[in-house]
Design a protein around this motif. Sequence first.
Motif, PDB file in Angstrom:
ATOM      1  N   GLY A 196       0.830  -1.199   0.000  1.00 42.30           N
ATOM      2  CA  GLY A 196       0.000   0.000   0.000  1.00 42.30           C
ATOM      3  C   GLY A 196       0.860   1.243   0.000  1.00 42.30           C
ATOM      4  N   PHE A 197       0.534   2.200  -0.854  1.00 42.47           N
ATOM      5  CA  PHE A 197       1.363   3.395  -0.991  1.00 42.47           C
ATOM      6  C   PHE A 197       0.510   4.653  -0.885  1.00 42.47           C
ATOM      7  CE2 PHE A 197       4.642   5.723  -3.863  1.00 42.47           C
ATOM      8  CZ  PHE A 197       5.314   6.168  -2.749  1.00 42.47           C
ATOM      9  N   GLY A 198      -0.315   4.684   0.167  1.00 44.18           N
ATOM     10  CA  GLY A 198      -1.083   5.883   0.469  1.00 44.18           C
ATOM     11  C   GLY A 198      -0.391   6.661   1.572  1.00 44.18           C
ATOM     12  N   GLY A 199      -1.167   7.240   2.483  1.00 43.33           N
ATOM     13  CA  GLY A 199      -0.594   8.055   3.543  1.00 43.33           C
ATOM     14  C   GLY A 199       0.342   7.298   4.460  1.00 43.33           C
ATOM     15  N   LEU A 200      -0.055   6.089   4.883  1.00 43.38           N
ATOM     16  CA  LEU A 200       0.807   5.281   5.739  1.00 43.38           C
ATOM     17  C   LEU A 200       1.998   4.726   4.964  1.00 43.38           C
ATOM     18  CD1 LEU A 200      -1.746   3.217   7.875  1.00 43.38           C
ATOM     19  CD2 LEU A 200      -0.176   4.942   8.725  1.00 43.38           C
ATOM     20  N   GLY A 201       1.736   4.235   3.763  1.00 41.85           N
ATOM     21  CA  GLY A 201       2.799   3.650   2.955  1.00 41.85           C
ATOM     22  C   GLY A 201       3.883   4.641   2.590  1.00 41.85           C
ATOM     23  N   MET A 257       7.872  -7.221   6.149  1.00 49.19           N
ATOM     24  CA  MET A 257       6.827  -6.605   5.336  1.00 49.19           C
ATOM     25  C   MET A 257       5.850  -5.880   6.258  1.00 49.19           C
ATOM     26  SD  MET A 257       5.893  -9.268   2.265  1.00 49.19           S
ATOM     27  CE  MET A 257       5.339  -7.958   1.174  1.00 49.19           C
ATOM     28  N   LEU A 258       5.355  -4.755   5.771  1.00 49.59           N
ATOM     29  CA  LEU A 258       4.391  -3.951   6.516  1.00 49.59           C
ATOM     30  C   LEU A 258       3.202  -3.669   5.611  1.00 49.59           C
ATOM     31  CD1 LEU A 258       4.215  -2.466   9.320  1.00 49.59           C
ATOM     32  CD2 LEU A 258       4.960  -0.406   8.114  1.00 49.59           C
ATOM     33  N   SER A 259       2.023  -4.117   6.025  1.00 52.60           N
ATOM     34  CA  SER A 259       0.809  -3.824   5.264  1.00 52.60           C
ATOM     35  C   SER A 259       0.161  -2.565   5.817  1.00 52.60           C
ATOM     36  CB  SER A 259      -0.191  -4.978   5.341  1.00 52.60           C
ATOM     37  OG  SER A 259      -1.411  -4.603   4.711  1.00 52.60           O
ATOM     38  N   THR A 260       0.021  -1.554   4.976  1.00 47.95           N
ATOM     39  CA  THR A 260      -0.530  -0.270   5.408  1.00 47.95           C
ATOM     40  C   THR A 260      -1.926  -0.017   4.841  1.00 47.95           C
ATOM     41  OG1 THR A 260       0.392   0.969   3.529  1.00 47.95           O
ATOM     42  CG2 THR A 260       1.820   0.652   5.452  1.00 47.95           C
ATOM     43  N   ILE A 261      -2.525  -1.027   4.229  1.00 45.53           N
ATOM     44  CA  ILE A 261      -3.847  -0.858   3.618  1.00 45.53           C
ATOM     45  C   ILE A 261      -4.894  -0.736   4.730  1.00 45.53           C
ATOM     46  CG2 ILE A 261      -5.566  -1.908   2.103  1.00 45.53           C
ATOM     47  CD1 ILE A 261      -3.234  -3.347   0.701  1.00 45.53           C
ATOM     48  N   PRO A 262      -5.701   0.339   4.745  1.00 46.36           N
ATOM     49  CA  PRO A 262      -6.579   0.609   5.892  1.00 46.36           C
ATOM     50  C   PRO A 262      -7.929  -0.102   5.856  1.00 46.36           C
ATOM     51  CG  PRO A 262      -6.737   2.397   4.335  1.00 46.36           C
ATOM     52  CD  PRO A 262      -5.729   1.433   3.756  1.00 46.36           C
ATOM     53  N   GLU A 263      -7.989  -1.252   5.215  1.00 45.80           N
ATOM     54  CA  GLU A 263      -9.251  -1.971   5.114  1.00 45.80           C
ATOM     55  C   GLU A 263      -8.962  -3.445   4.841  1.00 45.80           C
ATOM     56  OE1 GLU A 263     -10.831   0.465   2.131  1.00 45.80           O
ATOM     57  OE2 GLU A 263      -9.478  -0.238   0.573  1.00 45.80           O
ATOM     58  N   LYS A 264      -9.981  -4.240   4.859  1.00 45.14           N
ATOM     59  CA  LYS A 264      -9.831  -5.680   4.653  1.00 45.14           C
ATOM     60  C   LYS A 264      -9.140  -5.960   3.327  1.00 45.14           C
ATOM     61  CE  LYS A 264     -12.474  -9.989   4.637  1.00 45.14           C
ATOM     62  NZ  LYS A 264     -13.818 -10.604   4.811  1.00 45.14           N
ATOM     63  N   THR A 265      -8.133  -6.832   3.381  1.00 48.42           N
ATOM     64  CA  THR A 265      -7.397  -7.168   2.165  1.00 48.42           C
ATOM     65  C   THR A 265      -6.868  -8.590   2.261  1.00 48.42           C
ATOM     66  OG1 THR A 265      -5.672  -6.396   0.658  1.00 48.42           O
ATOM     67  CG2 THR A 265      -5.165  -6.333   2.997  1.00 48.42           C
ATOM     68  N   ASP A 266      -6.576  -9.177   1.116  1.00 47.27           N
ATOM     69  CA  ASP A 266      -6.032 -10.535   1.067  1.00 47.27           C
ATOM     70  C   ASP A 266      -4.511 -10.455   1.072  1.00 47.27           C
ATOM     71  OD1 ASP A 266      -5.463 -13.185   0.689  1.00 47.27           O
ATOM     72  OD2 ASP A 266      -6.220 -13.296  -1.377  1.00 47.27           O
ATOM     73  N   LEU A 267      -3.893 -10.928   2.136  1.00 47.44           N
ATOM     74  CA  LEU A 267      -2.439 -10.867   2.266  1.00 47.44           C
ATOM     75  C   LEU A 267      -1.739 -12.140   1.801  1.00 47.44           C
ATOM     76  CD1 LEU A 267      -2.204  -9.117   5.752  1.00 47.44           C
ATOM     77  CD2 LEU A 267      -1.921  -8.071   3.503  1.00 47.44           C
ATOM     78  N   GLY A 284      -3.144  -0.210  10.421  1.00 46.91           N
ATOM     79  CA  GLY A 284      -4.144   0.572   9.691  1.00 46.91           C
ATOM     80  C   GLY A 284      -5.476  -0.110   9.480  1.00 46.91           C
ATOM     81  N   ALA A 285      -5.537  -1.432   9.569  1.00 46.98           N
ATOM     82  CA  ALA A 285      -6.797  -2.155   9.373  1.00 46.98           C
ATOM     83  C   ALA A 285      -7.198  -2.806  10.689  1.00 46.98           C
ATOM     84  CB  ALA A 285      -6.641  -3.211   8.284  1.00 46.98           C
ATOM     85  N   LEU A 286      -8.365  -2.454  11.208  1.00 44.81           N
ATOM     86  CA  LEU A 286      -8.820  -2.974  12.493  1.00 44.81           C
ATOM     87  C   LEU A 286     -10.051  -3.865  12.356  1.00 44.81           C
ATOM     88  CD1 LEU A 286      -8.391   0.180  14.765  1.00 44.81           C
ATOM     89  CD2 LEU A 286      -6.856  -1.774  14.528  1.00 44.81           C
ATOM     90  N   GLU A 287     -10.267  -4.402  11.160  1.00 45.29           N
ATOM     91  CA  GLU A 287     -11.394  -5.296  10.945  1.00 45.29           C
ATOM     92  C   GLU A 287     -10.886  -6.690  10.593  1.00 45.29           C
ATOM     93  OE1 GLU A 287     -11.993  -2.090   8.380  1.00 45.29           O
ATOM     94  OE2 GLU A 287      -9.949  -2.714   8.721  1.00 45.29           O
ATOM     95  N   PRO A 288     -11.756  -7.703  10.592  1.00 45.15           N
ATOM     96  CA  PRO A 288     -11.312  -9.049  10.208  1.00 45.15           C
ATOM     97  C   PRO A 288     -10.714  -9.051   8.805  1.00 45.15           C
ATOM     98  CG  PRO A 288     -13.484  -9.137  11.211  1.00 45.15           C
ATOM     99  CD  PRO A 288     -13.175  -7.687  10.996  1.00 45.15           C
ATOM    100  N   LEU A 289      -9.594  -9.750   8.651  1.00 41.88           N
ATOM    101  CA  LEU A 289      -8.943  -9.843   7.356  1.00 41.88           C
ATOM    102  C   LEU A 289      -9.321 -11.157   6.678  1.00 41.88           C
ATOM    103  CD1 LEU A 289      -5.369  -8.573   8.312  1.00 41.88           C
ATOM    104  CD2 LEU A 289      -7.282  -7.250   7.409  1.00 41.88           C
ATOM    105  N   SER A 290      -8.930 -11.301   5.428  1.00 34.68           N
ATOM    106  CA  SER A 290      -9.172 -12.551   4.718  1.00 34.68           C
ATOM    107  C   SER A 290      -8.396 -13.676   5.389  1.00 34.68           C
ATOM    108  CB  SER A 290      -8.732 -12.414   3.254  1.00 34.68           C
ATOM    109  OG  SER A 290      -9.457 -11.400   2.597  1.00 34.68           O
TER     110      SER A 290
END
Length: 368
Positions: A196-201, A257-267, A284-290
């Motif tokens: 992820g390459f947004g604000g956190l990335g 590795m650091l995942s900065t995606i702020p929503e559910k994603t498949d890692l 950045g993601a505080l919900e259940p992930l895949s």
Amino acid sequence: MIKSIGYTAKHSFNGLKPHEFEREDPKENEVAIDILFCGVCHSDIHQVKNNWSNTVYPCMPGHEVVGRVMSVGASVTRHKIGDMVGVGCMIDSCRNCEPCRSGEENYCEGPNSWLATYNGPIVPAKKSPDKSNHYGKDNTFGGYSTSLVVPEDFVLKIPSNLKPEVAAPILCAGVTTYSPLRHWGVKKGDKVGIIGFGGLGDIAAKLAIAMGAQVILFTSSEQKTTEAARLGAAVVLNEDLEEEETLRAHKASLDFMLSTIPEKTDLNPFIPLLKRNASLVVVGALEPLSSMDNMEIPGHRRSVGGFLIGSIAETQEVLDFCAEHNIGPDIQIIDMKDINDAYDKVENKEVRFRYVIDISSLKNSLAV
């Protein structure tokens, strides 16, 4: 009392609107801050829209706060009137549990965990018959406002060579990415993947590079390749990991590795890229992930973990680190009145990096 103005949401389906209120004068150990800038965090949007089912309304967001001290309590020694200071995600904690005593307030195990800068205790309070809780309040109003009053030991010093508007997002985005990089011991020569390459990335990549790491950014946007090159990072498009040649080129090559995606994603596509004993950490993601494919984890003793913001000490550390290395998030200044439009653009991925609110626009638009 301190007469103040901010922007609040009264319901999940309403936009943010002006709200006049009063802050209490600082107590003996507290600092009153005249807010100058406040960053816009994706978690502000989640909270306003009650995506985590714990929002307390009216909700006044803002936990990337920078301003000047305007008054102090009688026993305050760390800050003085006129100092440039910052406040991040926390304004108090129980102070008695093992994490608090160890300087890790962000993992407070007290009755209500830590007290968030807005939206009250981070864990719903166990109410007593008189509706009180450990902190004596059920809600807190954050930095989308003209003032803030905070205990002095939860107030950070902004280095003089760090622009206050740039410092604002470091108080959340900065420490949220710095803390896991530091905890997992990222060092010179390591190969680090940022998902992820947004604000956190963006700030994660800059911090890792400043630590001496080689950075590979994983993004779904081909347009971000040029920006990554400017930072000195390589780019892999997420969909390319489905190609055998791309996967083979990076397989078992990353130290962290650091995942900065702020929503559910498949890692799952990223796990094979980790070396033996390496970790992939989610921020950045505080919900259940895949669901994870556990075939790829134990065979190389890999780990998948999570991280929650950072401690007060780490927040000061990352501010000083950014000042020392002359780095900071790329920002776009907005007026307070444009906040609802900014939220839409963040959700639609139309904005590059971090919005920061110029609070003078709020002071100028309404008479206090």
